[in-house]
Scaffold this active site. Structure first.
Site, short mmCIF file in Angstrom:
data_model
loop_
_atom_site.label_atom_id
_atom_site.label_comp_id
_atom_site.label_asym_id
_atom_site.label_seq_id
_atom_site.Cartn_x
_atom_site.Cartn_y
_atom_site.Cartn_z
N TYR A 41 0.82 -1.21 0.00
CA TYR A 41 0.00 0.00 0.00
C TYR A 41 0.85 1.27 0.00
O TYR A 41 0.35 2.35 -0.31
CB TYR A 41 -0.92 0.04 1.23
N HIS A 102 1.09 -11.76 1.91
CA HIS A 102 0.14 -11.00 1.11
C HIS A 102 -0.04 -11.57 -0.29
O HIS A 102 0.68 -11.21 -1.22
CB HIS A 102 0.61 -9.54 1.02
#
Length: 267
Positions: A41, A102
């Site tokens: 992010y 992730h």
């Protein structure tokens, strides 16, 4: 693992720069105690800044981040170790409550990455181990690779993608399901049943969708918003109790919509 207020967290994807810091800080001060970010992010520093600026004790927060997304460079043990160290540095924390792998692209990634994360839990730097977008086959591989349970599985879940099979697989485990895109990226506004239940309770469609998720044992929701008004509205889901009829009506929704569905992914 996740209970009470931590079952409704704040997803922080796209919350960057000064505006992102202010939104995350506002969420914490409004009552959010579970903050979800990721190396990908690009906002772990902003999350750390918001945590430091908010008038809430760090020990009252549950901070989750993720490493080794499929878009990142070739996975090696050294790379993963450095990525985790960088996450600690950017967050400004000496402990991470939940660390996820992730979204792997292939099982070779799992074999490299997951043992590194498990070692960080064993070392005491990380409290809980999570995985993101693992399939049942991936979860079975994880069970073979490491000698500790998976604490959380983060996947897309909402009234239009109810994850019945995955939740059935997890039912006899201690693994929490953490639902990202819990509002189907706005699609819940266009579902008559959800609108009708929302009118019945005098709340918004997002609140109903979140309350439905929270009605499921072992499910946590992490809605993302850049609007302070919306994050306050979403938080109201903690105070909404859907009755059995409401839940059954939403359970029976036949429309299916997946927001995140790369061509190479085999769900």
């Amino acid at each position: 693992m996740l209970e009470g207020e931590t079952r409704l967290g704040l997803g922080t994807y796209t919350l960057t720069d000064a505006d992102g810091v202010e939104t995350i800080k506002a969420a914490i001060e409004h009552g959010y105690r579970h903050i979800d970010t990721a190396r990908l992010y690009g906002n772990e520093a902003e999350v750390g800044e918001a945590i430091a600026a908010a008038d809430v004790d760090r020990d009252d927060l549950f901070v989750a981040t993720k490493v080794a997304h499929f878009e990142e460079p070739e996975k090696t043990t050294g790379y993963v170790e450095r990525a985790i160290d960088e996450s600690f540095e950017k967050l400004g924390l000496d402990r991470i409550d939940l660390l996820y792998h992730h979204w792997p692209r292939e099982q070779d990634d799992i074999e490299t990455v997951l043992p590194v994360l498990a070692d960080r839990v064993a070392d005491g730097q990380v409290d809980n181990l999570g995985v993101s977008n693992y399939t049942v086959d991936d979860l079975e591989l994880a069970d073979e690779l490491i000698d500790r349970p998976i604490d959380a599985l983060q996947v897309e879940m909402h009234p239009l993608l109810q994850q019945d099979d995955l939740r059935a697989f997890l039912a006899d485990t201690d693994t929490d399901l953490v639902a990202y895109s819990p509002l189907a990226q706005g699609e819940v506004f266009d579902v008559d049943v959800i609108s009708e239940v929302a009118a019945k309770h005098s709340v918004s469609e997002p609140v109903v969708s979140l309350a439905w998720l929270l009605s499921k044992e072992g499910v946590t929701a992490i809605p993302r918003t850049s609007s302070v008004d919306h994050l306050r509205d979403n938080f109201g889901a903690l105070d909404v109790e859907l009755d059995a009829e409401d839940v059954e009506r939403i359970d029976a929704i036949e429309r299916t919509h997946r927001c995140e569905d790369p061509d190479w992914m085999t769900w």
